[in-house]
Each structure stands twice: as structure tokens, then as C-alpha cells.
Motif scaffolding. Structure first.
Motif, PDB file in Angstrom:
ATOM      1  N   UNK A  78       0.799  -1.218   0.000  1.00 29.55           N
ATOM      2  CA  UNK A  78       0.000   0.000   0.000  1.00 29.55           C
ATOM      3  C   UNK A  78       0.836   1.274   0.000  1.00 29.55           C
ATOM      4  N   UNK A  79       2.102   1.171   0.363  1.00 29.68           N
ATOM      5  CA  UNK A  79       2.961   2.361   0.369  1.00 29.68           C
ATOM      6  C   UNK A  79       3.656   2.571  -0.973  1.00 29.68           C
ATOM      7  N   UNK A  89       4.194   3.935  -4.500  1.00 34.88           N
ATOM      8  CA  UNK A  89       3.610   5.086  -5.207  1.00 34.88           C
ATOM      9  C   UNK A  89       2.698   4.682  -6.364  1.00 34.88           C
ATOM     10  N   UNK A  90       3.020   3.563  -7.025  1.00 35.32           N
ATOM     11  CA  UNK A  90       2.167   3.110  -8.126  1.00 35.32           C
ATOM     12  C   UNK A  90       0.781   2.722  -7.620  1.00 35.32           C
ATOM     13  N   UNK A  91       0.719   2.158  -6.409  1.00 33.82           N
ATOM     14  CA  UNK A  91      -0.568   1.795  -5.822  1.00 33.82           C
ATOM     15  C   UNK A  91      -1.390   3.051  -5.531  1.00 33.82           C
ATOM     16  N   UNK A  92      -0.712   4.085  -5.011  1.00 36.76           N
ATOM     17  CA  UNK A  92      -1.393   5.337  -4.731  1.00 36.76           C
ATOM     18  C   UNK A  92      -1.923   5.970  -6.012  1.00 36.76           C
ATOM     19  N   UNK A  93      -1.127   5.898  -7.067  1.00 31.23           N
ATOM     20  CA  UNK A  93      -1.580   6.439  -8.354  1.00 31.23           C
ATOM     21  C   UNK A  93      -2.756   5.645  -8.891  1.00 31.23           C
ATOM     22  N   UNK A  94      -2.730   4.331  -8.699  1.00 30.54           N
ATOM     23  CA  UNK A  94      -3.826   3.481  -9.160  1.00 30.54           C
ATOM     24  C   UNK A  94      -5.131   3.863  -8.464  1.00 30.54           C
ATOM     25  N   UNK A 115      -7.524  -5.309  -5.107  1.00 29.39           N
ATOM     26  CA  UNK A 115      -8.058  -5.052  -3.772  1.00 29.39           C
ATOM     27  C   UNK A 115      -7.951  -3.576  -3.415  1.00 29.39           C
ATOM     28  N   UNK A 116      -6.897  -2.923  -3.883  1.00 29.75           N
ATOM     29  CA  UNK A 116      -6.742  -1.491  -3.642  1.00 29.75           C
ATOM     30  C   UNK A 116      -7.828  -0.712  -4.378  1.00 29.75           C
ATOM     31  N   UNK A 117      -8.091  -1.106  -5.627  1.00 30.97           N
ATOM     32  CA  UNK A 117      -9.167  -0.458  -6.389  1.00 30.97           C
ATOM     33  C   UNK A 117     -10.490  -0.596  -5.651  1.00 30.97           C
TER      34      UNK A 117
END
Length: 302
Positions: A55-56, A58-63, A124-126
């Protein structure tokens, strides 16, 4: 070929439809199975996927940001269209849900097939950011401005949603570094393994072909927006957010899948046009057999 990779997923949906119409194992089984999956198995899948997600990164945050931007922009476009051509909330609610909501079971199944565990973590992040958002937008769209209980219903629905609660739990465990201790990760994963196949069967059981007989133009237009326009929008916004690889694939998948069958339940609960919503769910699910492989191939995912 991509079609041969994902056709078993649609075969599961067809099997669910056949079994339900054959009343096997019983008529009471399918509502109970959907409820069990919704409150137990699917939350377990979300928790297990989020705990392992970086979760940390940056690509996950951008997603997550790209997913939110896509849904908000699509919703804003529908609001503008409603101003140009006013419709009551009972019909606008189904129309909006048809465009911005998504079939989580099918989305995760396609993601798992094409991107494996890494893709499930991204998916799951989405879900963690979009499940609360699309539920809020759906309730607002189904609510007339004069309804004084809409805010209370909105808060109550959010707090009772097991998917939202699972997303909060999974993200909390991941960010805290605690994870799932004392072997509980194995228990959660065992529960999670049953979610996708049972979910796909329940999607098929919920299809209502009779609802396709009305409003063919409305169903076709809404399906085109969801299954064709949304993936294009998602790909453009994903590019603007700098997404590539698995993150870009996951965003396109969740823009290309049909709307959620649970949208029908919410529509009925809030006195919306249930027949229109059932038609939208059925039309999109059937059309997705063709559109998902075509869209993914057009965007270079083979």
C-alpha cells in the motif's frame, strides 16, 4: 488467445443460470449462497488481498487516484446529461449504477486469470477506494432531493456494508504491519478461495432475461457507456496518472466489466426502477462475453 483464457469464467456464469433455472439444488439456495458470499467469503478475499498489497508503493497510490478520478468524471458526465434531459431519480439511479458500478466477482476473476496474485493485490486497492465511493454515488443518484432520510440511509448503508468494513480491516492490518497473526492468514485464504467460483455462479443465477424485452435503446446505450466508453476513459486517465503494467491492466479490467448484480437490490430498496436495473445488469453481463476480450486485446493485453 485472450478469449480462451477467460471463457471459463463466463461458463461458470452460464452454469449458475442453468442451475438456478433448473431449481437446483433449490430456489432458496441461491439467495442464501449470495448472502453467505457477500458477508463471509468475499470479505475474506478482500482482507487477504489487501494485507499482502504494497500500500505504500507510489504506483498503488496512483492506481487508487486514477480509479477515483475515472468514476467521478464519468458520474459528472452523467449529471450533465441529466440536466440536458431530466429524468427522475428512479431512472437516473439505475443509469448511473449501470455506468460506474462493477461486478466485483467477475473483475477479480479476470484479474486473477490474467495477472495472478500480484493483480489481486492491486485489484483489492481499487476495491478499497471504489466500493465506498460507488455506494455513496448510487444512493445519492437514487435519492430525490426532497427525501429527508437520504443522508441517514447513506450513512447506515456505508457502515453496514461488509465490503467496506473488510477493506478498512485489510488496509489497517497492512499499514500497521501486524498482518494476519497466529495462522489466521491460512483460515482467511481458505475462505477466500471459495468466493470467486461461488460469486460467478450467483451472478448467473441472478440474470433476468425477461427484463431485456423492455427499453432496448436505453439498455444498449447504457451498456455501450459501461463496456466500451468506460475502458477508454480509464485507459486515458491511467495514462495521465502514469500507470503501466499490472496497475494499468487492473484499471482497464474494472472499467470493462459489467455492473454489479447487487445494484438491483439497492435499486429496489430505494424504490427505483427495478425492471430497468435488472435489464441493465443482464444486458451488460451477456454483452461482456464479447466486449471484455475485444477491449483488452485493443489495449494490447493478450
Amino acid at each position: 488467445m485472450l478469449f480462451f483464457t477467460i471463457w471459463p469464467l463466463f461458463a461458470m456464469i452460464c452454469l449458475g443460470f442453468i442451475l438456478a433455472r433448473s431449481r437446483f439444488p433449490s430456489e432458496a439456495f441461491w439467495p442464501a449462497a449470495e448472502r453467505f458470499n457477500y458477508f463471509v467469503l468475499f470479505p475474506a478475499l478482500l482482507v487477504s488481498s489487501l494485507v499482502a498489497a504494497p500500500l505504500r508503493d507510489p504506483a498503488i497510490l496512483r492506481l487508487g487516484g486514477a480509479a477515483v478520478a475515472t468514476v467521478l468524471l464519468a458520474s459528472a458526465g452523467l449529471v450533465v446529461l441529466r440536466r440536458l434531459r431530466p429524468v427522475p431519480a428512479a431512472r437516473f439511479g439505475p443509469a448511473l449504477q449501470g455506468v460506474v458500478r462493477f461486478n466485483t466477482y467477475l473483475g477479480l476473476a479476470v484479474t486473477a486469470t490474467l495477472a495472478g496474485p500480484e493483480g489481486l493485490g492491486r485489484a483489492a486497492v481499487v476495491l478499497a477506494v471504489l466500493v465506498p465511493l460507488v455506494n455513496v454515488l448510487s444512493i445519492i443518484a437514487l435519492s430525490e432531493r426532497s427525501e429527508g432520510q437520504s443522508a441517514t440511509l447513506l450513512i447506515r448503508t456505508i457502515l453496514r456494508n461488509p465490503l467496506i468494513l473488510a477493506c478498512i480491516a485489510g488496509m489497517t492490518l497492512a499499514l500497521s504491519g501486524i498482518g494476519l497473526p497466529f495462522g489466521s492468514d491460512r483460515l482467511v485464504k481458505l475462505l477466500a478461495q471459495g468466493s470467486l467460483p461461488l460469486g460467478l455462479l450467483c451472478v448467473g443465477a441472478a440474470l433476468q432475461p425477461a427484463a431485456l424485452r423492455r427499453e432496448v435503446t436505453a439498455l444498449a446505450g447504457n451498456s455501450a457507456l459501461r463496456l466500451l466508453a468506460m475502458p477508454v476513459l480509464g485507459a486515458v486517465i491511467g495514462g495521465l496518472f502514469g500507470l503501466n503494467g499490472v496497475e494499468a491492466l487492473v484499471l482497464v479490467i474494472f472499467c470493462a466489466i459489467p455492473t454489479a448484480p447487487t445494484a438491483y437490490v439497492l435499486t429496489r430498496q430505494m424504490n427505483g426502477d427495478g425492471t430497468l436495473m435488472a435489464g441493465i445488469v443482464t444486458a451488460q453481463t451477456l454483452a461482456a462475453v464479447v466486449t471484455i476480450p475485444v477491449v483488452l486485446m485493443l489495449f494490447g493485453y493478450r
